[in-house]
Design an enzyme around this catalytic site. Structure first.
Site, PDB file in Angstrom:
ATOM      1  N   TYR A 152       1.944  -1.050   7.072  1.00  0.00           N
ATOM      2  CA  TYR A 152       3.184  -0.996   7.841  1.00  0.00           C
ATOM      3  C   TYR A 152       3.057  -1.710   9.186  1.00  0.00           C
ATOM      4  CZ  TYR A 152       6.648   1.022  11.033  1.00  0.00           C
ATOM      5  OH  TYR A 152       7.616   1.185  11.987  1.00  0.00           O
ATOM      6  N   LYS A 194       4.592  -5.363  10.455  1.00  0.00           N
ATOM      7  CA  LYS A 194       5.501  -5.361  11.606  1.00  0.00           C
ATOM      8  C   LYS A 194       4.967  -6.271  12.716  1.00  0.00           C
ATOM      9  CE  LYS A 194       8.799  -3.095  12.300  1.00  0.00           C
ATOM     10  NZ  LYS A 194      10.253  -3.386  12.101  1.00  0.00           N
TER      11      LYS A 194
END
Length: 490
Positions: A237, A241
């Site tokens: 994640y 990002k």
């Protein structure tokens, strides 16, 4: 930087919102519709095939939620017509070129009318498939940026990232526009095109081998974890990002772009009402596991700061930053968190959990209250593994022997033990980097934005985002935990 009435600014504006069915996006949409009914239009980009599917998702996943109850009470029978007038559903997919907009008339309308783009699309699963996370969190940013350059009236683009793009680096983490994602880690050699190529090659290899979709999914999760770890990020994640921020830095050109980096987002503090939440947000998985009696020990630095911020404050910060930088050249990052100005620590969280769930135990499916004790916190990995071995693995081995000798009379107990061990180890693997995280998020830019808002005519009571106003004990005991029980417990 000048500001004025946010409500006045929103009048007659057209906003494109990506990730429209996400947690923050719903709060963002509800807030605008409630405080400025004269907003011109909100284009809601949804990852669906057609308008019919988009309508179903709007009804089931957005306006059908309890979140919109105040607006429904306010408008009464006019609610449906109001929503139809203000919300335009856009079937699309940011992981695809041109956002996969197949309706050319609608595409042209968006390009000609959009004043603001707020990119809220993301997959937030820590262990997401790498192909999925890369497609949405990284390449999706590239596609949104490209599309934004075609929007002739665009005043500002707000990209919502996460403070944890810093990886596991500690100390004071700056809101530095030169630190878009990757440079925070001091990493060299990371090539997004190469990452995309690795995913494509791995998928091709797996399919040629005849791997099942299940096995492909597991392999993609493993690949994401490997690539993240290799470059110094704790999970897929935050890695993807961070690469998304890299793209913002290289693709923005002359566009006015703001990056908002929230820390750990929790349920609403005040609006539209206290405690609304959807699903289990990050650390809440630990809270629920504890309340259900599945978590009796965990690994953490009790003195470490647990940087949380309620969702409505994040949305307000997005709105104020959006107005502050509309039509003004910007290259700025805002950390939206609490670690500098109003820190809460894991020690506090443990004590709040124990007090709350001892006084108000969770009622299980059988209608019985689940009794919990004070959570045992271990301060290092060796102690944690020893605890798990003595408390769970040894008894499990003994129980399995007895079970085998008694024609599997204790099979259910064995399964229950196994479930508890899997829960503990999975939560440990996912959250270990954050339970020992010793970074503090600088918020100088956000403090300046707050000061400017107070001095510049912003309705600060309506668009509050100062974490100093939060009494954490009151928030967790009377707002957040009750909200989890009402909206997220299953």
């Amino acid at each position: 930087m000048e500001l004025g009435s946010i409500v006045h600014f929103l009048q007659d504006k057209t906003i494109l919102v990506t990730g429209a069915t996400g947690f923050l996006a719903k709060i963002f949409v509800e807030k605008i519709l409630r405080v400025q009914p004269d907003v011109k239009k909100l284009f809601l980009l949804m990852r669906v095939k057609d308008t019919e599917s988009a309508t179903q998702r709007l009804d089931n996943e957005i306006i059908g939620k309890d979140l919109f109850r105040l607006l429904k009470e306010k408008l009464g029978t006019r609610f449906n017509s109001f929503v139809s007038e203000k919300l335009t559903l856009v079937p699309g997919d940011i992981s695809q070129e041109d956002l996969n907009l197949k309706n050319s008339i609608l595409r042209e309308e968006i390009c000609n009318q959009t004043d603001i783009i707020v990119n809220l699309a993301a997959t937030t699963n820590f262990d997401e498939r790498y192909d999925v996370a890369l497609g949405i969190n990284t390449l999706g940013v590239k596609h949104v940026m490209s599309f934004a350059k075609e929007c002739v009236k665009l005043k500002v683009l707000v990209h919502v990232s996460t403070a944890y793009v810093c990886g596991e680096r500690g100390g004071l983490i700056l809101e530095d526009p030169h630190h878009f994602g990757v440079s925070l880690n001091g990493v060299t050699g990371l090539d997004i095109d190469m990452e995309k190529k690795k995913v494509e090659e791995k998928l091709k290899e797996l399919r040629e081998e005849g791997a099942t979709e299940h096995d492909i999914g597991l392999a993609m999760k493993e690949l994401g974890s490997q690539r993240a770890t290799m470059y110094g990020w704790p999970n897929t994640y935050v890695f993807t990002k961070a690469m998304g921020e890299m793209i913002v830095g290289t693709a923005k050109g002359n566009m006015n772009v703001v990056i908002v980096r929230p820390t750990i987002i929790t349920g609403t503090y005040r609006e539209p009402f206290p405690g609304w939440i959807e699903g289990l947000r990050t650390i809440d998985s630990l809270v629920v596991a504890y309340a259900k009696g599945k978590l009796t020990c965990f690994l953490a630095n009790l003195k470490a700061v647990f940087d949380v911020i309620p969702a409505d404050m994040v949305v307000n910060a997005i709105l104020v930053s959006m107005v502050a930088h509309a039509n003004k050249p910007s290259d700025i990052i805002y950390h939206v968190g609490s670690s500098v100005v109003n820190p809460v620590r894991y020690l506090n969280l443990r004590d709040y959990c124990a007090r709350y769930f001892m006084e108000k135990p969770w009622i299980n499916k059988e209608g019985k209250p689940v009794k919990v004790g004070k959570l045992t916190i271990l301060s290092d990995i060796a102690s944690f593994h020893n605890y798990v071995y003595i408390r769970y693995l040894l008894p499990l081995k003994g129980l399995e022997l007895v079970n085998a000798a008694s024609c599997h009379c204790f099979q259910e107990m064995c399964l229950d033990f196994n479930r508890k061990i899997r829960t503990i180890m999975r939560l440990f693997d996912l959250y270990r980097p954050y339970l020992f995280f010793n970074g503090i998020f600088d918020n100088i830019n956000t403090e300046k934005l707050l000061s400017t808002a107070r001095e510049g005519g912003v309705e600060t009571e309506l668009f509050y985002f100062d974490p100093k106003i939060i009494d954490w004990e009151d928030y967790f005991m009377n707002i957040h935990f009750p909200g989890i029980i009402k909206y997220a417990f299953k």
